[in-house]
Design an enzyme around this catalytic site. Structure first.
Site, PDB file in Angstrom:
ATOM      1  N   TYR A  81      41.087  23.547  24.383  1.00 43.17           N
ATOM      2  CA  TYR A  81      40.258  24.513  25.101  1.00 43.17           C
ATOM      3  C   TYR A  81      39.187  23.849  25.964  1.00 43.17           C
ATOM      4  O   TYR A  81      38.620  24.494  26.847  1.00 43.17           O
ATOM      5  CB  TYR A  81      39.626  25.499  24.120  1.00 43.17           C
ATOM      6  CG  TYR A  81      40.605  26.562  23.674  1.00 43.17           C
ATOM      7  CD1 TYR A  81      41.052  27.530  24.568  1.00 43.17           C
ATOM      8  CD2 TYR A  81      41.107  26.575  22.380  1.00 43.17           C
ATOM      9  CE1 TYR A  81      41.971  28.493  24.180  1.00 43.17           C
ATOM     10  CE2 TYR A  81      42.021  27.536  21.977  1.00 43.17           C
ATOM     11  CZ  TYR A  81      42.447  28.495  22.882  1.00 43.17           C
ATOM     12  OH  TYR A  81      43.360  29.449  22.495  1.00 43.17           O
ATOM     13  N   GLU A 167      57.348  21.726  -2.807  1.00 47.96           N
ATOM     14  CA  GLU A 167      57.671  21.596  -1.386  1.00 47.96           C
ATOM     15  C   GLU A 167      57.192  22.777  -0.557  1.00 47.96           C
ATOM     16  O   GLU A 167      56.591  22.595   0.503  1.00 47.96           O
ATOM     17  CB  GLU A 167      59.185  21.435  -1.221  1.00 47.96           C
ATOM     18  CG  GLU A 167      59.662  21.431   0.220  1.00 47.96           C
ATOM     19  CD  GLU A 167      61.172  21.375   0.335  1.00 47.96           C
ATOM     20  OE1 GLU A 167      61.678  21.675   1.431  1.00 47.96           O
ATOM     21  OE2 GLU A 167      61.853  21.045  -0.655  1.00 47.96           O
TER      22      GLU A 167
END
Length: 331
Positions: A81, A167
């Site tokens: 930005y 996971e």
């Protein structure tokens, strides 16, 4: 002046020298499988195909240099930005950050340019921050998102006996909903990196094993991508093989799912696809595979089946996890 700043200024001087001869080019090391990087790719302003990448790299190097001189940190989102017309997308910043890491041979955490943390944690864990804040996982009604900058964690306090990494976020949430802490007799910390872990999650796991002397276990899908995720925690990421210090857990214990368990699952397994077999071959070509891990990958090739953790979810908390940990059934 620190080494980072000197290296960036060296790169700038080399670039200026090249500009005198009309050659605006940066050399970026390619991924390597070891500590020696011998191949480079050229990112040139003179080449229309790489001109934008060249400009974003210069932008990134200038910001990293400013951070090293003045201190502080930036976020990937913030850098985008600050100059959206140049950068065009946050993914470009992420790519440039990794390229700068390769050029300076360091980790993203050391640059001071931070990405939003992916990691979630639950259990007996208190993070004492350098600014005096305390993040206490036990006080939250749900999981705690790990801090973006793990180097701002001054100390980690816990009464846990071990760390359990899963996971996927879905399995993490499922274990919490099944009261995994209430059904298991030993205190532990539950962590997920939501798939392939970011540096922050890997750094926290490393610190828990090194500073708090906790054993670390991991539960992943019985497929080549699950095995690769386990290896990222254990040995580091291939894309950052040049800088894994403080990000690896070599003593990580893989409790499952093991491909050798697939035949016993019956309907819980599905056939491998071409991408799975390619990934298996890529993993088997690695030089850091332990014999047991290599054998499990061979098993995947032989049975041509894979299975997800969800296939054993009904008896995960009461049977599978306690049995694997208490009987030391890990690789």
């Amino acid at each position: 002046m620190d080494e980072f700043s000197e290296n960036i200024e060296r790169i700038a001087l080399e670039l200026l020298s090249n500009l005198v001869h009309g050659n605006a080019t940066l050399s970026v090391p390619r991924n390597s499988s070891g500590n020696v990087i011998s191949e480079y790719r050229r990112v040139s302003y003179n080449n229309r195909g790489s001109r934008h990448s060249f400009c974003v790299l210069i932008y990134m190097l200038s910001r990293v240099h400013r951070l090293q001189v003045r201190g502080g940190s930036f976020t990937v989102r913030g850098l985008y930005y600050d100059n959206p017309l140049l950068v065009r997308s946050q993914s470009r910043i992420a790519e440039a950050r990794l390229d700068v890491c390769r050029m300076l041979r360091t980790s993203p955490l050391s640059l001071g340019i931070l990405a939003a943390s992916k990691g979630l944690v639950a259990g007996d864990l208190r993070l004492l921050m350098t600014n005096g804040d305390v993040l206490d996982s036990s006080l939250y009604g749900g999981p705690l998102t790990l801090p973006t900058d793990p180097e701002k964690i001054d100390r980690i306090e816990t009464l846990a006996e071990f760390v359990l990494i899963v996971e996927k976020e879905s399995v993490f949430e499922s274990l919490l909903s099944r009261n995994v802490f209430g059904t298991f007799e030993r205190r532990f910390i539950l962590i997920t990196g939501k798939g392939y872990p970011d540096c922050c999650t890997r750094r926290i796991v490393h610190r828990l094993t090194e500073e708090n002397q906790l054993a670390a276990y991991i539960l992943v899908d019985a497929d080549p991508f699950g095995v690769e995720i386990m290896l990222v925690y254990r040995h580091g990421s291939k894309s950052m093989s040049f800088s894994s210090q403080g990000l690896t857990t070599p003593a990580l214990r893989w409790i499952g799912l093991h491909p050798s368990e697939i035949p016993a699952l019956g309907t819980g397994a599905v056939a491998l696809v071409a991408g799975d077999n390619k990934k298996i071959n890529d993993l088997l070509a690695r030089h850091d595979l332990e014999p047991g891990v290599r054998q499990e990958l061979r098993m995947l090739q032989d049975v041509q089946l894979k299975a997800e953790i969800e296939s054993v979810i009904d008896f995960l908390t009461d049977d599978y996890i306690p049995n694997k940990i208490n009987r030391n059934l890990f690789l």
